[in-house]
Structure formats: structure tokens, C-alpha cells
Design an enzyme around this catalytic site. Structure first.
Site, PDB file in Angstrom:
ATOM      1  CE  LYS A 155      -1.987   2.858   3.011  1.00  0.00           C
ATOM      2  NZ  LYS A 155      -2.085   4.037   2.130  1.00  0.00           N
ATOM      3  CB  THR A 177       1.126   5.934  11.349  1.00  0.00           C
ATOM      4  OG1 THR A 177       0.861   7.292  11.070  1.00  0.00           O
ATOM      5  CG2 THR A 177       0.179   5.065  10.578  1.00  0.00           C
ATOM      6  CD  GLU A 200      13.455   1.224   9.270  1.00  0.00           C
ATOM      7  OE1 GLU A 200      13.896   2.264   9.791  1.00  0.00           O
ATOM      8  OE2 GLU A 200      14.005   0.124   9.396  1.00  0.00           O
ATOM      9  CB  CYS A 216      12.858   9.730   7.496  1.00  0.00           C
ATOM     10  SG  CYS A 216      13.794   8.584   6.471  1.00  0.00           S
ATOM     11  CD  GLU A 269       9.418  13.312  11.373  1.00  0.00           C
ATOM     12  OE1 GLU A 269       8.268  12.866  11.537  1.00  0.00           O
ATOM     13  OE2 GLU A 269      10.300  12.706  10.739  1.00  0.00           O
TER      14      GLU A 269
HETATM   15  P1  NAD Z   1       2.070   8.299   7.815  1.00  0.00           P
HETATM   16  O1  NAD Z   1       2.416   7.553   9.044  1.00  0.00           O
HETATM   17  O2  NAD Z   1       0.973   9.293   7.879  1.00  0.00           O
HETATM   18  O3  NAD Z   1       1.666   7.292   6.631  1.00  0.00           O
HETATM   19  C1  NAD Z   1       2.530   6.258   6.224  1.00  0.00           C
HETATM   20  C2  NAD Z   1       1.693   5.170   5.567  1.00  0.00           C
HETATM   21  O4  NAD Z   1       0.882   4.561   6.573  1.00  0.00           O
HETATM   22  C3  NAD Z   1       0.731   5.697   4.502  1.00  0.00           C
HETATM   23  O5  NAD Z   1       0.663   4.759   3.450  1.00  0.00           O
HETATM   24  C4  NAD Z   1      -0.590   5.767   5.254  1.00  0.00           C
HETATM   25  O6  NAD Z   1      -1.718   5.684   4.425  1.00  0.00           O
HETATM   26  C5  NAD Z   1      -0.476   4.545   6.154  1.00  0.00           C
HETATM   27  N1  NAD Z   1      -1.327   4.552   7.345  1.00  0.00           N
HETATM   28  C6  NAD Z   1      -1.918   5.598   7.962  1.00  0.00           C
HETATM   29  N2  NAD Z   1      -2.654   5.169   9.020  1.00  0.00           N
HETATM   30  C7  NAD Z   1      -2.505   3.834   9.083  1.00  0.00           C
HETATM   31  C8  NAD Z   1      -2.990   2.816   9.954  1.00  0.00           C
HETATM   32  N3  NAD Z   1      -3.788   3.093  10.982  1.00  0.00           N
HETATM   33  N4  NAD Z   1      -2.614   1.537   9.739  1.00  0.00           N
HETATM   34  C9  NAD Z   1      -1.781   1.227   8.720  1.00  0.00           C
HETATM   35  N5  NAD Z   1      -1.296   2.132   7.839  1.00  0.00           N
HETATM   36  C10 NAD Z   1      -1.644   3.429   8.024  1.00  0.00           C
HETATM   37  O7  NAD Z   1       3.425   8.958   7.320  1.00  0.00           O
HETATM   38  P2  NAD Z   1       3.608   9.956   6.118  1.00  0.00           P
HETATM   39  O8  NAD Z   1       3.092  11.284   6.533  1.00  0.00           O
HETATM   40  O9  NAD Z   1       3.126   9.324   4.868  1.00  0.00           O
HETATM   41  O10 NAD Z   1       5.206  10.017   6.018  1.00  0.00           O
HETATM   42  C11 NAD Z   1       6.000  10.892   6.760  1.00  0.00           C
HETATM   43  C12 NAD Z   1       6.605  10.191   7.946  1.00  0.00           C
HETATM   44  O11 NAD Z   1       7.330   9.045   7.527  1.00  0.00           O
HETATM   45  C13 NAD Z   1       7.602  11.058   8.678  1.00  0.00           C
HETATM   46  O12 NAD Z   1       7.403  10.914  10.054  1.00  0.00           O
HETATM   47  C14 NAD Z   1       8.941  10.482   8.272  1.00  0.00           C
HETATM   48  O13 NAD Z   1       9.980  10.701   9.183  1.00  0.00           O
HETATM   49  C15 NAD Z   1       8.604   9.034   8.150  1.00  0.00           C
HETATM   50  N6  NAD Z   1       9.579   8.335   7.312  1.00  0.00           N
HETATM   51  C16 NAD Z   1      10.434   7.461   7.911  1.00  0.00           C
HETATM   52  C17 NAD Z   1      11.402   6.816   7.151  1.00  0.00           C
HETATM   53  C18 NAD Z   1      12.376   5.851   7.769  1.00  0.00           C
HETATM   54  O14 NAD Z   1      13.030   5.128   7.037  1.00  0.00           O
HETATM   55  N7  NAD Z   1      12.506   5.812   9.075  1.00  0.00           N
HETATM   56  C19 NAD Z   1      11.458   7.052   5.783  1.00  0.00           C
HETATM   57  C20 NAD Z   1      10.566   7.950   5.216  1.00  0.00           C
HETATM   58  C21 NAD Z   1       9.616   8.589   5.990  1.00  0.00           C
END
Ligand code: NAD
Length: 485
Positions: free
Chosen positions: A177, A234, A252, A286, A389
Site C-alpha cells: 500500500k 502511525t 521505520e 526522514c 519532527e
Molecule cells: P504516515 O504515518 O501518515 O503514513 C505512512 C503510511 O501509513 C501511509 O501509506 C498511510 O496511508 C499509512 N497509514 C496511515 N494510518 C494507518 C494505519 N492506521 N494503519 C496502517 N497504515 C496506516 O506517514 P507519512 O506522513 O506518509 O510520512 C512521513 C513520515 O514518515 C515522517 O514521520 C517520516 O519521518 C517518516 N519516514 C520514515 C522513514 C524511515 O526510514 N525511518 C522514511 C521515510 C519517511
């Protein structure tokens, strides 16, 4: 000529299919603020279909010799490279990132992910242990079945391929997804997988929101492995959903990464590296260094030159070749950035650069979501702006007096994803790197990537490690076979 579809459908059992509920969400182009396509607004019924396809495909895929799986993954990598321009453009439109960045970073790295794991599976080793004169043990690593792969919007193809490639290379099938905010490159990847001859059902992609599709994946009893990249809040929900089902989970999550500059550093390199690590992809990586700490004797010189250089970054239409800073992914993210810039000022911070909504970069982008690179000084280390963040083009700069103090500053956050240290003193580099609580410490560099190394965060930045052997182990189950002598 338009190459993208108006409606992005799910990819299940090798076919593009309508979501069962027939609903779609608008897919907004961040640079214009307007919908440029639609994406399936799926639900648990679509996840059920995808799981059924993945379950059906698993026995044959599992039995395929590694060399055959490898060939298909290599073909996928070749096709990504063939379609580099098309993919980079789609990624730039979807995310708001500069086309030049998508072309040089995201898309080439997605191809590398497939190529790396395609060849890694040809070079694995199994451990064997002789138990005195009693028995002989060997470790058999087998694919775990269906993997649920959930990814965020900031590096959509790169992060999704970082999960899909190892999962299917090891013989698993997958239900993936992508973020509902940036689904286009995942759609194009499905076309590529079909052309590369990936058997139906090995990769299934279900589009839609987190609460509907993501939650259905994490709750599905037939998906035993979950690899999630996204925000920490999340991540907690994902962990809560998976724990009672005893799923194997990799998380991650977010970061608040320190970037430490000692006075003995090569200041030119440290400034160039820090500008890049602060503002690449508008600070929406990130691993971006959002807290810069500079040894006091170099502080003024560093801040002046850092600001001078940052001010030269070209903010513009992401599709314009000379743009170095594109758009923020959506309005909610833009509001979050503005909230933290206001908060920083209430917390005593001084806006040394940026901080205000810019003039429209051109007519096309009049309603787009733009924010300039912003530098904030004079903030206490322990304030919210320095601990939470933001995920945007906002960086704070703080002076420090000695090693012990800056290690304390670096670790004074719930996060522990990555850090960078700039010094010419090798002993100090080792000493400091050892004491910083982050999963990666870069010394005199940033974002250098070797796919063999473990990648992941400490503390609220996640659990588990991706990359190289770690990923091959994550997507397989280690079984011990003990044979009596
Ligand atoms: P997010 O947590 O809002 O969403 C990530 C994914 O999870 C999306 O596909 C979203 O639809 C899905 N999601 C949302 N609610 C969910 C649930 N209840 N159950 C399962 N899936 C769900 O994050 P975002 O805003 O898309 O991305 C930004 C964040 O990602 C930042 O915090 C960033 O630091 C982090 N990030 C981390 C890494 C890493 O490698 N550590 C890499 C890239 C981004």
C-alpha cells in the site's frame, strides 16, 4: 501527451481492477493544489482480494529457483531505468519534489533496490553448527508467506521498492500500500512488473487511506509479516494492531536528526553537506538533519555562510530544470510547518532566513503549497521546535562548547534515526559516533548509501533493521534443523 491514467486502480492478481466500493480519491498535484488524477479509495474487501491472489501465487513463487526470481527482478530494474524520465516526472508531479531530484536520486535508487536484492539472493549462506559429538545443526531460511508493505509519500517509489524487492526476492508474495498522497509511481511500477514477467499475484497493490487499507493489511490474519515506513504516531497503531496477532514487524519511523559541526571540520564541506541535509526534498526526508549544532568558535562564520548559501537555493516549479526547492506535499503538511515556525518564535527563536509564505513561483503554481528554506537560531535545545519532527524545510542552529555537551544535545529527543558529525579528528569522530543514539551516524558526509548496511532507527524512530542481510533475514523464517550424529 498525457501518459498517466485519470484513475489509478488497484493491481490484483496481475490485473488493474476497480476498487470494490467503486470510490476514488482526488490525487492532488502539490505544486498546483489541483487534482490531476484520482486514486482508488479501497477498503478491507479489496485487501481480502489481494490476499487471496497473494496466497494463490505463493506456492509456485516459493518453489521458483532463486536464479529465476533474480532474473525477473533484474528485468524490473532494467525497465525502471528504461522508463526513468517518465517515472521521474510522475514522481515530481505526485510529490512536488524537483524533477532533477527524482531523476538523480529516487528513481535510480529504486532500480538499484531491485538489482541489489536480485543478486543478493544468489549469494546467501546458511549457518551450520556442530554440537560437540552429539548433533549437526543447520539453519534453513524460508520465505514467510504474504508480506504487507506500507510506505509513506516522501520517497514513494524508492521506499516501496526497498520493501517489495527483498520481500519477493526471498520468495514471499506481497500486498503493498503506497501513500494515498503519492500513488502514481506505484501504479507505473505495476505496469513494469507485468512487462517484466512477474507472475500474477506475486505483487498486489491496494490503494487507499491508512485507516481503511493500511489498517486492513495490519489486521489481516493471513499477512504474517508487516514492513511499515511512516510517522511514529502511525507506527504505534501498526504495532498495536500487529502485537496480538504475533506478526513479525519492522517499523521505520520519524526522526529529529542532529548534525554536529566541530570547529576543526572542513567548513566548506560541512556547510555544503548541511545545506543539503537540511533542505533536500524540502526537508521531507526522514534522514534530513533538522537540528544543526556548531562549536562556538566556528558558530558565527558557519551561520553566516550557511544562510548565504541557503538563500541561493532556487525555489520554483518542480518541473522546472533549475528548481532546487519544490513544493510541500499537501496543505496539512504546509500548515504543520507554519505552526512550528510560529511556535519557534514564541519559544524565543529568531528567524534568520525564510519563515514566510513566498510569492507564487509562476502562474501554474499560484495555488501550490510552497514554503521557503527557513533557518532559526537562538532557541533553547529542549524546546518543542527542537524536539518534535517538523518534516519540512526548517532547520535550527545552536552553538555548543564541548563534546560532552553536544552529545547530550544530540540525544535529547525521543527520536534516534540518523545523525552526521563533521570533524577532521578521527578519534573524536569514533568517540562521538559511538555515543550518539541513532541507527546511522554519517561522518563528514550525509545520505551516502550502501545497500549492504543495516538501516533503521533507535528509540521512537523504529524497531527492526532493513538493508542487506537484515532484510533477507526479516523476510524469511530461520528454522533450525538438528540432526543427531
Ligand atoms: P504516515 O504515518 O501518515 O503514513 C505512512 C503510511 O501509513 C501511509 O501509506 C498511510 O496511508 C499509512 N497509514 C496511515 N494510518 C494507518 C494505519 N492506521 N494503519 C496502517 N497504515 C496506516 O506517514 P507519512 O506522513 O506518509 O510520512 C512521513 C513520515 O514518515 C515522517 O514521520 C517520516 O519521518 C517518516 N519516514 C520514515 C522513514 C524511515 O526510514 N525511518 C522514511 C521515510 C519517511
Amino acid at each position: 501527451m498525457r501518459t498517466e491514467p485519470l484513475q489509478i486502480q488497484n493491481f490484483i492478481d496481475g490485473q488493474f481492477v476497480e476498487p470494490i466500493g467503486g470510490k476514488y480519491l482526488d490525487n492532488i498535484e502539490p505544486a498546483t493544489g489541483k487534482a490531476y488524477s484520482q486514486v482508488a479509495d479501497s477498503d478491507s474487501r479489496d485487501v481480502d482480494l489481494a490476499v487471496a491472489a497473494a496466497e494463490k501465487a505463493f506456492p509456485d513463487w516459493l518453489k521458483k529457483p532463486a536464479a529465476e526470481r533474480s532474473k525477473i527482478l533484474l528485468r524490473i530494474a532494467d525497465l525502471i531505468e528504461r522508463d526513468l524520465e517518465k517515472l521521474a516526472r510522475a514522481e515530481s508531479i505526485d510529490t512536488g519534489k524537483p524533477l532533477s531530484l527524482a531523476r538523480t536520486l529516487d528513481i535510480p535508487r529504486a532500480a538499484s533496490n531491485f538489482r541489489f536484492f536480485a543478486t543478493a539472493i544468489l549469494h546467501t549462506e546458511s549457518e551450520a553448527h556442530i554440537t560437540d559429538g552429539v548433533a549437526f545443526n543447520y539453519t534453513l531460511r524460508q520465505p514467510r508467506g504474504i508480506a504487507g508493505l506500507i510506505s509513506p509519500w516522501n520517497l514513494p517509489l524508492y521506499l516501496l521498492s526497498w520493501k517489495i524487492a527483498p520481500a519477493i526476492a526471498c520468495g514471499n508474495t506481497a500486498v503493498a500500500k503506497p501513500s494515498e498522497l503519492t500513488p502514481m509511481t506505484a501504479y507505473l511500477l505495476c505496469e513494469i512488473c507485468r512487462e517484466a514477467g512477474l507472475p500474477n499475484g506475486v505483487l498486489n497493490v491496494v490503494h487507499g487511506t491508512g485507516p481503511k487499507v493500511g489498517a486492513a493489511i495490519t489486521a489481516h490474519p493471513k499477512i504474517g509479516t508487516i514492513s511499515f515506513t511512516g510517522g511514529t504516531v502511525t507506527g504505534k497503531k501498526v504495532a498495536e494492531a500487529c502485537a496480538p496477532l504475533f506478526k513479525k514487524v519492522s517499523l521505520e519511523l520519524g526522526g529529529k536528526n542532529p548534525n554536529i559541526i566541530f570547529a576543526d571540520a572542513d567548513l566548506n564541506a560541512a556547510i555544503a553537506g548541511s545545506v543539503r541535509s537540511s533542505f533536500a526534498n524540502q526537508g521531507q526526508i526522514c534522514l534530513c538533519g533538522s537540528r544543526v549544532f556548531v562549536e562556538r568558535s566556528a558558530y558565527k562564520d558557519f551561520v553566516d555562510r550557511f544562510i548565504e548559501r541557503t538563500a541561493q537555493l532556487c525555489l520554483g516549479d518542480p518541473l522546472d530544470e533549475k528548481t532546487e526547492q519544490g513544493a510541500i506535499v499537501n496543505e496539512a503538511q504546509l500548515d504543520k510547518i507554519k505552526f512550528y515556525v510560529d511556535l519557534a518564535q514564541k519559544e524565543g527563536g529568531k528567524i534568520a532566513l525564510g519563515g514566510k509564505t513566498p510569492e507564487p513561483v509562476n502562474d501554474r503554481c499560484r495555488d501550490g503549497y510552497f514554503f521557503p528554506p527557513t533557518v532559526i537560531t537562538d532557541l533553547p535545545v529542549s524546546c518543542r521546535t527542537n524536539r518534535e519532527e517538523i518534516f519540512g524545510p526548517v532547520v535550527t542552529i545552536t552553538p555548543f562548547d564541548n563534546e560532552e555537551e553536544v552529545i547530550g544535545y544530540a540525544n535529547d529527543t525521543d527520536y534516534g534515526l540518523a545523525s552526521s558529525v563533521w570533524t577532521q579528528n578521527l578519534n573524536r569522530a569514533h568517540r562521538v559516533a559511538e555515543q550518539i543514539h541513532t541507527g546511522t551516524v554519517w561522518v563528514n558526509c550525509w545520505l551516502v548509501r550502501d545497500l549492504r548496511v543495516p538501516f533503521g532507527g533507535m528509540k521512537a524512530s523504529g524497531v527492526g533493521r532493513e538493508g542487506g542481510t537484515e532484510a533477507l533475514h526479516f523476510f524469511t523464517e530461520a528454522k533450525n534443523i538438528c540432526i543427531a550424529k
